[in-house]
Design a protein around this motif. Structure first.
Motif: not given
Length: 84
Positions: A30-33, A36-38, A57-58, A65-66
């Motif tokens: 999912m980390d397309t860029d 290291g963060a989502y 909430s994540l 950052q998530v």
């Protein structure tokens, strides 16, 4: 601890570990860029119904950052949990 109870605990711990590893692998995708963060947009690519409040909430360590660990935890028992 009786053997049967111990076996059940081992199975549950194994399931939890597998879910965490699968969640971490999915999070990496999912980390397309690659930062290291989502972002909300990145996570919504797999979870389109995720709201901004659920996304906030994540971030359980409240660092703004998530990260992969937070995504993996949310897949086990949180807004990203999927049915087995």
């Amino acid at each position: 601890m009786p053997l049967l109870e111990n076996s059940k605990e081992i199975v549950m711990n194994t399931k939890t570990m597998i879910a965490a590893l699968a969640g971490a692998a999915m999070a990496h995708e999912m980390d397309t860029d690659g930062d290291g963060a989502y972002s909300l947009i990145e996570i919504q690519s797999d979870f389109p119904d995720l709201t901004e409040a659920e996304y906030a909430s994540l971030d359980t360590n409240q660092d703004g950052q998530v990260d992969a660990d937070e995504v993996a935890a949310a897949r086990i028992d949180g807004p990203l949990k999927t049915s087995e």
